[in-house]
Design a protein around this motif. Sequence first.
Motif, PDB file in Angstrom:
ATOM      1  N   VAL A  13     -20.802  16.071   0.097  1.00  0.00           N
ATOM      2  CA  VAL A  13     -20.627  17.527   0.203  1.00  0.00           C
ATOM      3  C   VAL A  13     -19.802  17.825   1.442  1.00  0.00           C
ATOM      4  CG1 VAL A  13     -21.806  19.737   0.510  1.00  0.00           C
ATOM      5  CG2 VAL A  13     -22.826  18.000  -0.973  1.00  0.00           C
ATOM      6  N   LYS A  14     -18.659  18.485   1.231  1.00  0.00           N
ATOM      7  CA  LYS A  14     -17.848  18.930   2.379  1.00  0.00           C
ATOM      8  C   LYS A  14     -18.102  20.426   2.570  1.00  0.00           C
ATOM      9  CE  LYS A  14     -14.493  20.452   5.151  1.00  0.00           C
ATOM     10  NZ  LYS A  14     -13.532  21.422   4.909  1.00  0.00           N
ATOM     11  N   ILE A  15     -18.681  20.776   3.709  1.00  0.00           N
ATOM     12  CA  ILE A  15     -18.961  22.191   3.975  1.00  0.00           C
ATOM     13  C   ILE A  15     -17.875  22.734   4.898  1.00  0.00           C
ATOM     14  CG2 ILE A  15     -20.700  23.873   4.652  1.00  0.00           C
ATOM     15  CD1 ILE A  15     -22.832  21.744   4.324  1.00  0.00           C
ATOM     16  N   GLY A  16     -17.139  23.706   4.390  1.00  0.00           N
ATOM     17  CA  GLY A  16     -15.998  24.260   5.129  1.00  0.00           C
ATOM     18  C   GLY A  16     -16.410  25.079   6.335  1.00  0.00           C
ATOM     19  N   GLY A  17     -15.507  25.121   7.278  1.00  0.00           N
ATOM     20  CA  GLY A  17     -15.735  25.905   8.487  1.00  0.00           C
ATOM     21  C   GLY A  17     -15.884  27.388   8.194  1.00  0.00           C
ATOM     22  N   SER A  18     -15.326  27.837   7.078  1.00  0.00           N
ATOM     23  CA  SER A  18     -15.423  29.263   6.735  1.00  0.00           C
ATOM     24  C   SER A  18     -16.841  29.637   6.315  1.00  0.00           C
ATOM     25  CB  SER A  18     -14.441  29.595   5.603  1.00  0.00           C
ATOM     26  OG  SER A  18     -14.683  28.741   4.514  1.00  0.00           O
ATOM     27  N   HIS A  55     -18.443  18.103   7.559  1.00  0.00           N
ATOM     28  CA  HIS A  55     -18.175  19.525   7.811  1.00  0.00           C
ATOM     29  C   HIS A  55     -16.847  19.756   8.516  1.00  0.00           C
ATOM     30  CE1 HIS A  55     -19.252  19.767  12.126  1.00  0.00           C
ATOM     31  NE2 HIS A  55     -20.253  18.948  11.854  1.00  0.00           N
ATOM     32  N   GLY A  56     -16.388  20.993   8.409  1.00  0.00           N
ATOM     33  CA  GLY A  56     -15.102  21.380   8.981  1.00  0.00           C
ATOM     34  C   GLY A  56     -15.254  21.969  10.376  1.00  0.00           C
ATOM     35  N   GLY A  57     -14.166  22.601  10.832  1.00  0.00           N
ATOM     36  CA  GLY A  57     -14.113  23.054  12.221  1.00  0.00           C
ATOM     37  C   GLY A  57     -14.325  24.535  12.425  1.00  0.00           C
ATOM     38  N   GLY A  58     -13.897  25.344  11.430  1.00  0.00           N
ATOM     39  CA  GLY A  58     -14.039  26.790  11.540  1.00  0.00           C
ATOM     40  C   GLY A  58     -13.628  27.312  12.898  1.00  0.00           C
ATOM     41  N   SER A  59     -14.395  28.251  13.437  1.00  0.00           N
ATOM     42  CA  SER A  59     -14.001  28.881  14.708  1.00  0.00           C
ATOM     43  C   SER A  59     -14.398  28.046  15.921  1.00  0.00           C
ATOM     44  CB  SER A  59     -14.587  30.284  14.800  1.00  0.00           C
ATOM     45  OG  SER A  59     -15.990  30.226  14.835  1.00  0.00           O
ATOM     46  N   GLY A  61     -13.495  24.078  16.059  1.00  0.00           N
ATOM     47  CA  GLY A  61     -12.376  23.132  16.218  1.00  0.00           C
ATOM     48  C   GLY A  61     -10.989  23.735  16.106  1.00  0.00           C
ATOM     49  N   HIS A  62     -10.816  24.656  15.150  1.00  0.00           N
ATOM     50  CA  HIS A  62      -9.454  25.147  14.887  1.00  0.00           C
ATOM     51  C   HIS A  62      -8.794  25.904  16.045  1.00  0.00           C
ATOM     52  CE1 HIS A  62      -8.727  23.717  10.873  1.00  0.00           C
ATOM     53  NE2 HIS A  62      -9.957  24.049  10.534  1.00  0.00           N
ATOM     54  N   PRO A  63      -9.486  26.885  16.662  1.00  0.00           N
ATOM     55  CA  PRO A  63      -8.795  27.602  17.742  1.00  0.00           C
ATOM     56  C   PRO A  63      -8.462  26.712  18.940  1.00  0.00           C
ATOM     57  CG  PRO A  63     -11.065  28.407  17.472  1.00  0.00           C
ATOM     58  CD  PRO A  63     -10.797  27.470  16.348  1.00  0.00           C
ATOM     59  N   SER A 160      -8.829  16.245   8.681  1.00  0.00           N
ATOM     60  CA  SER A 160      -9.713  17.299   8.162  1.00  0.00           C
ATOM     61  C   SER A 160     -10.952  16.689   7.518  1.00  0.00           C
ATOM     62  CB  SER A 160      -8.975  18.151   7.133  1.00  0.00           C
ATOM     63  OG  SER A 160      -8.774  17.400   5.960  1.00  0.00           O
ATOM     64  N   GLY A 161     -11.993  17.505   7.452  1.00  0.00           N
ATOM     65  CA  GLY A 161     -13.198  17.100   6.743  1.00  0.00           C
ATOM     66  C   GLY A 161     -12.883  16.835   5.266  1.00  0.00           C
ATOM     67  N   ASP A 162     -11.896  17.577   4.736  1.00  0.00           N
ATOM     68  CA  ASP A 162     -11.500  17.369   3.331  1.00  0.00           C
ATOM     69  C   ASP A 162     -11.002  15.936   3.129  1.00  0.00           C
ATOM     70  OD1 ASP A 162     -12.057  20.028   2.970  1.00  0.00           O
ATOM     71  OD2 ASP A 162      -9.974  20.672   2.864  1.00  0.00           O
ATOM     72  N   VAL A 218      -5.096  24.279  11.148  1.00  0.00           N
ATOM     73  CA  VAL A 218      -4.315  23.121  11.612  1.00  0.00           C
ATOM     74  C   VAL A 218      -4.355  21.937  10.645  1.00  0.00           C
ATOM     75  CG1 VAL A 218      -4.486  23.653  14.076  1.00  0.00           C
ATOM     76  CG2 VAL A 218      -6.244  22.239  13.022  1.00  0.00           C
ATOM     77  N   THR A 219      -5.193  22.002   9.631  1.00  0.00           N
ATOM     78  CA  THR A 219      -5.328  20.825   8.770  1.00  0.00           C
ATOM     79  C   THR A 219      -4.891  21.053   7.317  1.00  0.00           C
ATOM     80  OG1 THR A 219      -7.661  21.413   8.576  1.00  0.00           O
ATOM     81  CG2 THR A 219      -7.131  19.609  10.073  1.00  0.00           C
ATOM     82  N   GLY A 220      -4.168  22.135   7.063  1.00  0.00           N
ATOM     83  CA  GLY A 220      -3.552  22.255   5.740  1.00  0.00           C
ATOM     84  C   GLY A 220      -4.268  23.106   4.716  1.00  0.00           C
TER      85      GLY A 220
END
Length: 265
Positions: A13-18, A55-59, A61-63, A160-162, A218-220
């Motif tokens: 399961v990849k849980i997005g930063g959003s 998991h992703g970076g959301g607010s 990792g990304h900023p 990316s987590g993806d 930053v990861t597409g």
Amino acid sequence: MNEYDPGNGVVIVKIGGSVLTFKEKFFEPRTEIIAQLAQEIKNALPRLGGLILVHGGGSFGHPVAAHYLLQKGYASNAPAIALTEVEDAMRKLNGIVEEGLARVGLPVFTVQTSAVARARQGKLAEINTSFFSELLSLSLIPITYGSLIFDETLGYTIVSGDDISVKLAVGLGAKSLIFVSDVDGLYDRDPKIHPDAKLLRKVSLTRDHVIFGEVKDVTGGIRNKVENAGLAVSSGVAVRLINGLRRGNLYAALNGEDVGTEFIE
Ligand code: ATP
Ligand code: IPE
């Protein structure tokens, strides 16, 4: 140690930063959503042959990455402290996610991405799948995240987590890969820009034409997610994209129900 035998099959399961964070608010987690997802995972777990979370970076990792102009994951003139800060931001979010999962009794175990993955020419080249198998064989739920990893040609790259989840799914021969995001699935165009966009319940990655919105992270973004999903689909992994902000969706998807968008060849 013996390779882990997944029995019913591993689910990734990849849980997005959003989903995990408020993307427009710097370093702000969605704690209620994290608690909700933790409970849904807990309820579905007894029927799974093994679970890995990414998991992703959301607010978080990304900023930080964008601040150092790491838009393409790498900037030759970035100071070393940029690497420290990106990893630190990701670990802060990871700590929050890990704690939320552990609070409902899930035996999660964080795997620091750069310790198990390497990149080449800006792309994730290798990940130590046998380490994840070993954790699964101890009945743990490995959890890892998109972050900076070392790159044999560039020095470092943001992965990316993806990408990690697809590499793990293919490498471990996972049964399924579930992308958890803030949209009900893949649409024929970006639903946040086009309110009349049509939700696609089943998408052929080789035949259907999908228009992606502008990529801001930053990861597409979703384009990278969909393109990579093709690698998993063609190696026999069932892949879908669901909305993690809707209560019950993750539980249903973990149970093999038809929610969101299913990706086919
Ligand atoms: P994050 O949003 O933190 O980058 P994520 O993994 O949750 O991580 P994305 O990879 O960005 O999500 O993908 C979801 C976003 O993609 C949606 O919020 C949506 O606005 C955008 N998007 C662009 N084109 C489409 C499309 N054709 N169908 C669905 N979503 C799309
Ligand atoms: C991002 O990972 C990692 C960093 C920016 C350091 P992802 O690309 O998987 O994050 P989301 O899911 O889009 O937020």
